[in-house]
Scaffold this motif. Structure first.
Motif, PDB file in Angstrom:
ATOM      1  N   ARG A 162     -11.853  -5.411  -4.296  1.00  0.00           N
ATOM      2  CA  ARG A 162     -10.517  -4.814  -4.147  1.00  0.00           C
ATOM      3  C   ARG A 162     -10.591  -3.371  -3.647  1.00  0.00           C
ATOM      4  NH1 ARG A 162      -5.893  -7.146  -6.992  1.00  0.00           N
ATOM      5  NH2 ARG A 162      -6.481  -9.228  -7.656  1.00  0.00           N
ATOM      6  N   ASP A 163     -11.669  -2.682  -3.984  1.00  0.00           N
ATOM      7  CA  ASP A 163     -11.835  -1.305  -3.508  1.00  0.00           C
ATOM      8  C   ASP A 163     -11.959  -1.265  -1.989  1.00  0.00           C
ATOM      9  OD1 ASP A 163     -11.682  -0.339  -6.077  1.00  0.00           O
ATOM     10  OD2 ASP A 163     -13.865  -0.296  -6.372  1.00  0.00           O
ATOM     11  N   ASP A 164     -12.631  -2.265  -1.417  1.00  0.00           N
ATOM     12  CA  ASP A 164     -12.722  -2.353   0.043  1.00  0.00           C
ATOM     13  C   ASP A 164     -11.346  -2.557   0.663  1.00  0.00           C
ATOM     14  OD1 ASP A 164     -15.440  -2.019  -0.096  1.00  0.00           O
ATOM     15  OD2 ASP A 164     -15.936  -4.138   0.275  1.00  0.00           O
ATOM     16  N   LEU A 165     -10.519  -3.394   0.023  1.00  0.00           N
ATOM     17  CA  LEU A 165      -9.167  -3.624   0.533  1.00  0.00           C
ATOM     18  C   LEU A 165      -8.339  -2.339   0.461  1.00  0.00           C
ATOM     19  CD1 LEU A 165      -8.334  -7.139  -0.958  1.00  0.00           C
ATOM     20  CD2 LEU A 165      -9.189  -6.588   1.308  1.00  0.00           C
ATOM     21  N   GLN A 166      -8.495  -1.594  -0.627  1.00  0.00           N
ATOM     22  CA  GLN A 166      -7.790  -0.311  -0.758  1.00  0.00           C
ATOM     23  C   GLN A 166      -8.249   0.659   0.332  1.00  0.00           C
ATOM     24  OE1 GLN A 166      -5.308   0.605  -2.699  1.00  0.00           O
ATOM     25  NE2 GLN A 166      -5.187  -1.302  -3.859  1.00  0.00           N
ATOM     26  N   ALA A 167      -9.539   0.648   0.648  1.00  0.00           N
ATOM     27  CA  ALA A 167     -10.073   1.516   1.698  1.00  0.00           C
ATOM     28  C   ALA A 167      -9.485   1.140   3.065  1.00  0.00           C
ATOM     29  CB  ALA A 167     -11.592   1.439   1.732  1.00  0.00           C
ATOM     30  N   VAL A 168      -9.310  -0.164   3.299  1.00  0.00           N
ATOM     31  CA  VAL A 168      -8.706  -0.623   4.557  1.00  0.00           C
ATOM     32  C   VAL A 168      -7.264  -0.122   4.654  1.00  0.00           C
ATOM     33  CG1 VAL A 168      -7.895  -2.669   5.810  1.00  0.00           C
ATOM     34  CG2 VAL A 168     -10.186  -2.643   4.829  1.00  0.00           C
ATOM     35  N   ILE A 169      -6.519  -0.245   3.554  1.00  0.00           N
ATOM     36  CA  ILE A 169      -5.123   0.213   3.548  1.00  0.00           C
ATOM     37  C   ILE A 169      -5.052   1.706   3.841  1.00  0.00           C
ATOM     38  CG2 ILE A 169      -3.095   0.596   2.082  1.00  0.00           C
ATOM     39  CD1 ILE A 169      -3.747  -2.071   0.693  1.00  0.00           C
ATOM     40  N   GLN A 170      -5.884   2.503   3.187  1.00  0.00           N
ATOM     41  CA  GLN A 170      -5.871   3.953   3.402  1.00  0.00           C
ATOM     42  C   GLN A 170      -6.237   4.298   4.840  1.00  0.00           C
ATOM     43  OE1 GLN A 170      -4.574   6.097   1.293  1.00  0.00           O
ATOM     44  NE2 GLN A 170      -4.189   4.315   0.006  1.00  0.00           N
ATOM     45  N   SER A 171      -7.206   3.592   5.410  1.00  0.00           N
ATOM     46  CA  SER A 171      -7.617   3.845   6.790  1.00  0.00           C
ATOM     47  C   SER A 171      -6.494   3.524   7.771  1.00  0.00           C
ATOM     48  CB  SER A 171      -8.853   3.008   7.114  1.00  0.00           C
ATOM     49  OG  SER A 171      -9.154   3.085   8.480  1.00  0.00           O
ATOM     50  N   LEU A 172      -5.794   2.398   7.541  1.00  0.00           N
ATOM     51  CA  LEU A 172      -4.718   2.002   8.458  1.00  0.00           C
ATOM     52  C   LEU A 172      -3.508   2.923   8.334  1.00  0.00           C
ATOM     53  CD1 LEU A 172      -4.888  -1.888   8.198  1.00  0.00           C
ATOM     54  CD2 LEU A 172      -5.762  -0.425  10.022  1.00  0.00           C
ATOM     55  N   LYS A 173      -3.244   3.438   7.132  1.00  0.00           N
ATOM     56  CA  LYS A 173      -2.128   4.367   6.961  1.00  0.00           C
ATOM     57  C   LYS A 173      -2.365   5.666   7.710  1.00  0.00           C
ATOM     58  CE  LYS A 173      -0.147   2.899   2.567  1.00  0.00           C
ATOM     59  NZ  LYS A 173       0.085   3.276   1.156  1.00  0.00           N
ATOM     60  N   ALA A 174      -3.631   6.032   7.902  1.00  0.00           N
ATOM     61  CA  ALA A 174      -3.970   7.282   8.579  1.00  0.00           C
ATOM     62  C   ALA A 174      -3.816   7.169  10.097  1.00  0.00           C
ATOM     63  CB  ALA A 174      -5.389   7.696   8.239  1.00  0.00           C
ATOM     64  N   LYS A 175      -3.743   5.952  10.633  1.00  0.00           N
ATOM     65  CA  LYS A 175      -3.661   5.756  12.085  1.00  0.00           C
ATOM     66  C   LYS A 175      -2.240   5.394  12.495  1.00  0.00           C
ATOM     67  CE  LYS A 175      -8.426   4.535  12.611  1.00  0.00           C
ATOM     68  NZ  LYS A 175      -9.393   3.496  12.549  1.00  0.00           N
ATOM     69  N   ASP A 176      -1.940   5.628  13.776  1.00  0.00           N
ATOM     70  CA  ASP A 176      -0.616   5.323  14.312  1.00  0.00           C
ATOM     71  C   ASP A 176      -0.727   4.190  15.326  1.00  0.00           C
ATOM     72  OD1 ASP A 176       2.049   5.388  14.997  1.00  0.00           O
ATOM     73  OD2 ASP A 176       1.815   7.059  16.393  1.00  0.00           O
ATOM     74  N   TYR A 177      -0.050   3.086  15.050  1.00  0.00           N
ATOM     75  CA  TYR A 177      -0.065   1.934  15.941  1.00  0.00           C
ATOM     76  C   TYR A 177       1.269   1.753  16.674  1.00  0.00           C
ATOM     77  CZ  TYR A 177      -4.402   0.751  13.625  1.00  0.00           C
ATOM     78  OH  TYR A 177      -5.684   0.790  13.140  1.00  0.00           O
ATOM     79  N   GLY A 178       2.176   2.688  16.521  1.00  0.00           N
ATOM     80  CA  GLY A 178       3.457   2.602  17.213  1.00  0.00           C
ATOM     81  C   GLY A 178       4.501   1.784  16.476  1.00  0.00           C
ATOM     82  N   VAL A 179       4.135   1.194  15.340  1.00  0.00           N
ATOM     83  CA  VAL A 179       5.083   0.473  14.493  1.00  0.00           C
ATOM     84  C   VAL A 179       4.817   0.884  13.048  1.00  0.00           C
ATOM     85  CG1 VAL A 179       5.383  -1.542  15.984  1.00  0.00           C
ATOM     86  CG2 VAL A 179       3.599  -1.556  14.266  1.00  0.00           C
ATOM     87  N   GLU A 180       5.817   0.693  12.223  1.00  0.00           N
ATOM     88  CA  GLU A 180       5.693   0.975  10.800  1.00  0.00           C
ATOM     89  C   GLU A 180       4.932  -0.185  10.150  1.00  0.00           C
ATOM     90  OE1 GLU A 180       6.465   3.432   7.500  1.00  0.00           O
ATOM     91  OE2 GLU A 180       7.095   3.785   9.550  1.00  0.00           O
ATOM     92  N   LEU A 181       3.738   0.103   9.620  1.00  0.00           N
ATOM     93  CA  LEU A 181       2.944  -0.938   8.972  1.00  0.00           C
ATOM     94  C   LEU A 181       3.310  -1.013   7.496  1.00  0.00           C
ATOM     95  CD1 LEU A 181      -0.635  -0.405  10.466  1.00  0.00           C
ATOM     96  CD2 LEU A 181       1.118  -2.028  11.174  1.00  0.00           C
ATOM     97  N   LEU A 182       3.558  -2.227   7.030  1.00  0.00           N
ATOM     98  CA  LEU A 182       3.857  -2.475   5.618  1.00  0.00           C
ATOM     99  C   LEU A 182       2.740  -3.347   5.058  1.00  0.00           C
ATOM    100  CD1 LEU A 182       7.639  -3.297   6.044  1.00  0.00           C
ATOM    101  CD2 LEU A 182       6.661  -1.159   5.272  1.00  0.00           C
ATOM    102  N   PHE A 183       2.405  -3.103   3.813  1.00  0.00           N
ATOM    103  CA  PHE A 183       1.328  -3.839   3.156  1.00  0.00           C
ATOM    104  C   PHE A 183       1.925  -4.588   1.977  1.00  0.00           C
ATOM    105  CE2 PHE A 183      -0.247   0.043   5.044  1.00  0.00           C
ATOM    106  CZ  PHE A 183      -1.251  -0.429   5.878  1.00  0.00           C
ATOM    107  N   GLY A 184       1.744  -5.890   1.953  1.00  0.00           N
ATOM    108  CA  GLY A 184       2.339  -6.668   0.883  1.00  0.00           C
ATOM    109  C   GLY A 184       1.504  -7.873   0.540  1.00  0.00           C
ATOM    110  N   ASN A 185       2.009  -8.644  -0.410  1.00  0.00           N
ATOM    111  CA  ASN A 185       1.360  -9.872  -0.815  1.00  0.00           C
ATOM    112  C   ASN A 185      -0.061  -9.607  -1.318  1.00  0.00           C
ATOM    113  OD1 ASN A 185       1.750 -12.531  -1.298  1.00  0.00           O
ATOM    114  ND2 ASN A 185       1.317 -13.220   0.774  1.00  0.00           N
ATOM    115  N   TYR A 186      -0.247  -8.465  -1.986  1.00  0.00           N
ATOM    116  CA  TYR A 186      -1.565  -8.061  -2.467  1.00  0.00           C
ATOM    117  C   TYR A 186      -1.913  -8.875  -3.701  1.00  0.00           C
ATOM    118  CZ  TYR A 186      -5.410  -4.937  -3.723  1.00  0.00           C
ATOM    119  OH  TYR A 186      -6.648  -4.429  -4.005  1.00  0.00           O
ATOM    120  N   ARG A 187      -3.014  -9.615  -3.631  1.00  0.00           N
ATOM    121  CA  ARG A 187      -3.448 -10.402  -4.800  1.00  0.00           C
ATOM    122  C   ARG A 187      -4.950 -10.549  -4.811  1.00  0.00           C
ATOM    123  NH1 ARG A 187       0.167 -15.091  -2.750  1.00  0.00           N
ATOM    124  NH2 ARG A 187      -0.683 -15.368  -0.713  1.00  0.00           N
TER     125      ARG A 187
END
Length: 163
Positions: free
Chosen positions: A138-163
């Motif tokens: 799960r720590d790796d998944l959290q690291a992925v989320i933090q990395s993607l939040k730091a970048k701009d892809y031109g759309v608002e990224l939402l993270f959900g369905n975390y299990r």
């Protein structure tokens, strides 16, 4: 054996909130003195918007009002793709705005590439207009989320369905 954890990356716009923001924008245009006698308005057209204005100054003003109303209603302004303004009938200007729901294939591929570039033990897979990321830690998944939040892809990224 530990069960894999996962989450989805998606991008969505609540069209009811967009409708509310458009109605508020049109109401403000009708009340403002600098728009008196103007044909300026915003209309919903399918999955997008159409902005009509008398001149370039009023068009920019309408866009700023619309953006402010969208922000107040928590609609991601990043998901609005403003096209080039064009001349319309009666000497007016028209600008089309596409409201983007979901993540386009090109952006999804860039997201997957960035996730793989992190070197973490996670798998990313494109599922239509969203990306699913799975991994044992799960720590790796959290690291992925933090990395993607730091970048701009031109759309608002939402993270959900975390299990």
């Amino acid at each position: 054996m530990a069960k894999d954890a996962s989450f989805d990356i998606y991008s969505t716009v609540d069209m009811q909130e967009v409708d509310n923001a458009v109605n508020q924008t049109n109401k403000e245009i009708g009340q403002r003195y600098d728009f008196k006698g103007s044909v300026s308005k915003v209309e919903i057209e399918g999955e997008g918007l159409k902005i009509l204005a008398d001149d370039d100054y009023k068009l920019r003003s309408v866009v700023e009002i619309l953006k402010a109303k969208m922000i107040n209603r928590k609609v991601p302004v990043k998901n609005l793709n403003f096209e080039k303004a064009e001349a319309a009938s009666g000497g007016t200007l028209r600008q089309l705005v596409k409201v983007q729901n979901g993540i386009e294939q090109e952006k999804a591929k860039a997201i997957v590439k960035d996730i793989k570039g992190l070197g973490l033990k996670v798998q990313a897979q494109i599922m239509e207009d969203q990306v699913r990321v799975t991994g044992k830690n799960r720590d790796d998944l959290q690291a992925v989320i933090q990395s993607l939040k730091a970048k701009d892809y031109g759309v608002e990224l939402l993270f959900g369905n975390y299990r």
